[in-house]
Write an enzyme that holds these catalytic residues in place. Structure first.
Site, PDB file in Angstrom:
ATOM      1  N   LYS A   1       0.853  -1.205   0.000  1.00 19.37           N
ATOM      2  CA  LYS A   1       0.000   0.000   0.000  1.00 19.37           C
ATOM      3  C   LYS A   1       0.882   1.246   0.000  1.00 19.37           C
ATOM      4  CE  LYS A   1      -4.128  -1.938   0.173  1.00 19.37           C
ATOM      5  NZ  LYS A   1      -5.065  -1.830  -0.975  1.00 19.37           N
ATOM      6  N   ARG A   2       2.079   1.103  -0.509  1.00 14.23           N
ATOM      7  CA  ARG A   2       3.031   2.217  -0.646  1.00 14.23           C
ATOM      8  C   ARG A   2       3.279   2.926   0.691  1.00 14.23           C
ATOM      9  NH1 ARG A   2       2.756  -1.021  -4.183  1.00 14.23           N
ATOM     10  NH2 ARG A   2       2.573  -0.506  -6.417  1.00 14.23           N
TER      11      ARG A   2
ATOM     12  N   ALA B   1       3.130   6.991   0.958  1.00 15.66           N
ATOM     13  CA  ALA B   1       2.040   7.645   0.212  1.00 15.66           C
ATOM     14  C   ALA B   1       1.148   8.479   1.120  1.00 15.66           C
ATOM     15  CB  ALA B   1       1.207   6.590  -0.509  1.00 15.66           C
TER      16      ALA B   1
ATOM     17  N   LEU C   1      -1.360   9.660   4.339  1.00 17.03           N
ATOM     18  CA  LEU C   1      -2.573   9.158   5.009  1.00 17.03           C
ATOM     19  C   LEU C   1      -3.211   8.028   4.199  1.00 17.03           C
ATOM     20  CD1 LEU C   1      -4.988   9.631   7.070  1.00 17.03           C
ATOM     21  CD2 LEU C   1      -5.913  11.186   5.362  1.00 17.03           C
TER      22      LEU C   1
ATOM     23  N   LEU D   1      -5.957   6.716   2.604  1.00 10.26           N
ATOM     24  CA  LEU D   1      -7.203   7.373   2.185  1.00 10.26           C
ATOM     25  C   LEU D   1      -8.411   6.459   2.363  1.00 10.26           C
ATOM     26  CD1 LEU D   1      -5.757   9.182  -0.962  1.00 10.26           C
ATOM     27  CD2 LEU D   1      -6.356  10.224   1.231  1.00 10.26           C
TER      28      LEU D   1
ATOM     29  N   GLY E   1       0.978  12.935   4.425  1.00 14.73           N
ATOM     30  CA  GLY E   1       1.390  12.532   5.767  1.00 14.73           C
ATOM     31  C   GLY E   1       2.778  11.909   5.818  1.00 14.73           C
TER      32      GLY E   1
ATOM     33  N   GLU F   1       4.882  14.800   6.317  1.00 17.80           N
ATOM     34  CA  GLU F   1       4.680  15.277   7.701  1.00 17.80           C
ATOM     35  C   GLU F   1       5.475  14.417   8.680  1.00 17.80           C
ATOM     36  OE1 GLU F   1       0.268  15.160   7.521  1.00 17.80           O
ATOM     37  OE2 GLU F   1       0.366  17.286   8.003  1.00 17.80           O
TER      38      GLU F   1
ATOM     39  N   GLU G   1      -3.065  16.753  -0.569  1.00 11.52           N
ATOM     40  CA  GLU G   1      -4.257  17.104   0.210  1.00 11.52           C
ATOM     41  C   GLU G   1      -5.099  18.121  -0.564  1.00 11.52           C
ATOM     42  OE1 GLU G   1      -1.225  16.822   1.403  1.00 11.52           O
ATOM     43  OE2 GLU G   1      -1.197  16.105   3.474  1.00 11.52           O
TER      44      GLU G   1
ATOM     45  N   ARG H   1      -7.115  16.362  -3.075  1.00 10.27           N
ATOM     46  CA  ARG H   1      -8.062  15.378  -2.530  1.00 10.27           C
ATOM     47  C   ARG H   1      -9.208  16.051  -1.776  1.00 10.27           C
ATOM     48  NH1 ARG H   1      -5.782  12.090  -5.540  1.00 10.27           N
ATOM     49  NH2 ARG H   1      -3.769  11.208  -5.028  1.00 10.27           N
TER      50      ARG H   1
ATOM     51  N   GLY I   1      -2.905  17.401   8.348  1.00 12.83           N
ATOM     52  CA  GLY I   1      -3.481  17.069   9.656  1.00 12.83           C
ATOM     53  C   GLY I   1      -2.458  16.423  10.567  1.00 12.83           C
TER      54      GLY I   1
HETATM   55  C1  1HE Z   1      -3.109   3.805  -1.045  1.00  5.57           C
HETATM   56  C2  1HE Z   1      -2.510   5.080  -0.888  1.00  5.57           C
HETATM   57  C3  1HE Z   1      -3.045   5.934   0.121  1.00  5.57           C
HETATM   58  C4  1HE Z   1      -1.495   4.041  -2.471  1.00  5.57           C
HETATM   59  N1  1HE Z   1      -4.078   5.483   0.837  1.00  5.57           N
HETATM   60  N2  1HE Z   1      -4.135   3.412  -0.290  1.00  5.57           N
HETATM   61  N3  1HE Z   1      -1.876  10.483  -0.396  1.00  5.57           N
HETATM   62  C5  1HE Z   1      -2.058  10.516  -1.724  1.00  5.57           C
HETATM   63  O1  1HE Z   1      -2.950  11.172  -2.234  1.00  5.57           O
HETATM   64  C6  1HE Z   1      -1.123   9.669  -2.525  1.00  5.57           C
HETATM   65  C7  1HE Z   1      -1.900   8.551  -3.208  1.00  5.57           C
HETATM   66  N4  1HE Z   1      -1.011   7.579  -3.809  1.00  5.57           N
HETATM   67  C8  1HE Z   1      -0.420   7.744  -5.011  1.00  5.57           C
HETATM   68  O2  1HE Z   1      -0.449   8.809  -5.614  1.00  5.57           O
HETATM   69  C9  1HE Z   1       0.318   6.561  -5.573  1.00  5.57           C
HETATM   70  O3  1HE Z   1      -0.166   5.394  -4.946  1.00  5.57           O
HETATM   71  C10 1HE Z   1       1.862   6.601  -5.397  1.00  5.57           C
HETATM   72  C11 1HE Z   1       2.442   7.689  -6.324  1.00  5.57           C
HETATM   73  C12 1HE Z   1       2.246   6.899  -3.966  1.00  5.57           C
HETATM   74  C13 1HE Z   1       2.450   5.235  -5.778  1.00  5.57           C
HETATM   75  O4  1HE Z   1       2.024   4.868  -7.080  1.00  5.57           O
HETATM   76  P1  1HE Z   1       2.152   3.341  -7.540  1.00  5.57           P
HETATM   77  O5  1HE Z   1       1.740   3.298  -8.992  1.00  5.57           O
HETATM   78  O6  1HE Z   1       3.492   2.832  -7.186  1.00  5.57           O
HETATM   79  O7  1HE Z   1       1.109   2.505  -6.652  1.00  5.57           O
HETATM   80  P2  1HE Z   1      -0.496   2.401  -6.759  1.00  5.57           P
HETATM   81  O8  1HE Z   1      -0.851   1.380  -7.794  1.00  5.57           O
HETATM   82  O9  1HE Z   1      -1.101   3.738  -6.933  1.00  5.57           O
HETATM   83  O10 1HE Z   1      -0.887   1.905  -5.296  1.00  5.57           O
HETATM   84  C14 1HE Z   1      -0.645   0.578  -4.862  1.00  5.57           C
HETATM   85  C15 1HE Z   1      -1.705   0.255  -3.828  1.00  5.57           C
HETATM   86  O11 1HE Z   1      -1.547   1.135  -2.717  1.00  5.57           O
HETATM   87  C16 1HE Z   1      -3.109   0.491  -4.356  1.00  5.57           C
HETATM   88  O12 1HE Z   1      -3.960  -0.410  -3.703  1.00  5.57           O
HETATM   89  P3  1HE Z   1      -4.483  -1.767  -4.456  1.00  5.57           P
HETATM   90  O13 1HE Z   1      -5.325  -2.445  -3.412  1.00  5.57           O
HETATM   91  O14 1HE Z   1      -5.220  -1.283  -5.655  1.00  5.57           O
HETATM   92  O15 1HE Z   1      -3.232  -2.539  -4.813  1.00  5.57           O
HETATM   93  C17 1HE Z   1      -3.426   1.893  -3.865  1.00  5.57           C
HETATM   94  O16 1HE Z   1      -4.811   2.140  -3.745  1.00  5.57           O
HETATM   95  C18 1HE Z   1      -2.761   1.864  -2.515  1.00  5.57           C
HETATM   96  N5  1HE Z   1      -2.440   3.197  -2.041  1.00  5.57           N
HETATM   97  N6  1HE Z   1      -1.511   5.193  -1.778  1.00  5.57           N
HETATM   98  C19 1HE Z   1      -4.600   4.247   0.629  1.00  5.57           C
HETATM   99  N7  1HE Z   1      -2.527   7.129   0.369  1.00  5.57           N
HETATM  100  C20 1HE Z   1      -2.826  13.420   8.568  1.00  5.57           C
HETATM  101  S1  1HE Z   1      -3.373  14.204   7.196  1.00  5.57           S
HETATM  102  C21 1HE Z   1      -2.375  13.715   5.878  1.00  5.57           C
HETATM  103  C22 1HE Z   1      -3.145  13.826   4.603  1.00  5.57           C
HETATM  104  C23 1HE Z   1      -2.493  13.088   3.485  1.00  5.57           C
HETATM  105  O17 1HE Z   1      -1.527  12.409   3.648  1.00  5.57           O
HETATM  106  S2  1HE Z   1      -3.223  13.314   1.969  1.00  5.57           S
HETATM  107  C24 1HE Z   1      -2.194  12.465   0.872  1.00  5.57           C
HETATM  108  C25 1HE Z   1      -2.735  11.101   0.564  1.00  5.57           C
END
Ligand code: 1HE
Length: 270
Positions: free
Chosen positions: A35-36, A72, A74, A76, A120, A123, A143, A146, A151
């Site tokens: 889940k990265r 990756a 929080l 989500l 996160g 963070e 964020e 999204r 946070g």
């Molecule tokens: C996840 C998450 C996640 C991956 N929550 N499941 N963060 C983001 O908005 C970043 C979202 N993630 C991405 O943009 C990409 O996943 C990556 C660039 C980090 C990596 O890409 P990649 O092609 O290597 O992997 P993938 O195919 O996108 O993800 C592999 C799996 O991880 C996939 O799940 P699967 O069940 O389909 O295999 C994804 O759904 C899962 N995955 N990232 C949940 N973030 C305290 S407040 C803080 C607020 C934040 O941090 S907002 C930023 C959230």
């Protein structure tokens, strides 16, 4: 000199974390690469457990992520739509508590980053004391895209690292910074080739581990608070902290070692 082997640290941590030690240096890994290394609640609570309960004789910590990306951010999938406003506030405060345990913990923390360091994940890294980036590293605060907000302390810590205008740019436009741009912006103190981050982090952690406990306490706990306080109170706190440090037996010995020509000089390194 032989390098001590890695041994497990016996703490009740979730499967998304793994903790080992090499002598006085602990290595905490994010191990949810499928889940990265997205940070779900159990992982954030596990991070808090590690930093509040790690063995007393750990003198520095290396933090890194397994797989292609550091983190990756929080998880989500855990942003539930049935939480009350207060429950959401408490969730963010739980992240704050865990990351405060890092920033104001017992031992300095060096983060080795690679791949995505977003939301996160950034963070988390910002709550540690030294950051090393491999060339593959990139930073983002999605964020903004999204529909949510920082946070996990980023409004304070990331804004202090790179300034409010850069945080606004990342969040308003979805821009990412590559490793070199992040370095120039002030996210990292060290930039290394791919695959060399953990090794560099261990090298730096060993240096920090060799300092006196009192100096490391002053650098971790007093320095950032002094820098944030009004100058008059800050200068007084500095004098008090300096007094405590100078009066430690280790300081007496180290000053004597220098004057009697047993300690290393401060020489140009590059
Ligand atoms: C996840 C998450 C996640 C991956 N929550 N499941 N963060 C983001 O908005 C970043 C979202 N993630 C991405 O943009 C990409 O996943 C990556 C660039 C980090 C990596 O890409 P990649 O092609 O290597 O992997 P993938 O195919 O996108 O993800 C592999 C799996 O991880 C996939 O799940 P699967 O069940 O389909 O295999 C994804 O759904 C899962 N995955 N990232 C949940 N973030 C305290 S407040 C803080 C607020 C934040 O941090 S907002 C930023 C959230």
């Amino acid at each position: 000199m032989t390098t001590p082997a890695d041994e497990p640290i016996a703490l009740d941590l979730p499967a998304s974390l793994s903790a080992t030690r090499r002598g006085p240096i602990a290595h905490l890994r994010l191990t949810r690469s499928e889940k990265r290394n997205a940070l779900d609640d159990v992982t954030v609570l596990g991070i808090e457990t590690f930093f509040t309960r790690m063995p007393d004789d750990i003198r520095a910590v290396v933090l890194s992520g397994e797989g292609q990306h550091f983190s990756a951010g929080l998880d989500l999938a855990e942003v539930a739509d049935d939480l009350s406003p207060l429950e959401r506030v408490m969730h963010s405060r739980m992240w704050h508590r865990a990351f405060e345990a890092i920033q104001f913990g017992r031992a300095p923390v060096v983060t080795a980053m690679h791949g995505a360091v977003v939301g996160g994940g950034l963070e988390l890294a910002a709550s540690t004391h030294i950051r090393v980036a491999e060339r593959s590293t990139y930073y983002g605060l999605p964020e903004g895209q999204r529909g949510i907000f920082l946070g996990g302390g980023g409004s304070v810590r990331i804004a202090r690292l790179i300034g409010v205008p850069r945080v606004q740019d990342l969040m308003l436009t979805g821009r990412t910074l590559n490793a070199e741009e992040g370095h120039a912006a002030g996210i990292t103190q060290y930039l290394v080739e791919d695959g060399k981050g953990v090794e560099k982090a261990f090298e730096l952690a060993a240096k920090a581990a060799a300092n006196t406990t009192t100096t490391n306490f002053a650098v971790m706990h007093a320095l950032p608070r002094i820098a944030e306080s009004n100058p008059s109170s800050g200068l007084l706190t500095e004098s008090l902290m300096a007094t405590i440090a100078e009066m430690s037996p280790e300081a007496t010995q180290r000053l004597k070692d220098f004057l009697e020509k047993r300690a290393a000089k401060v020489l140009r390194q590059s």
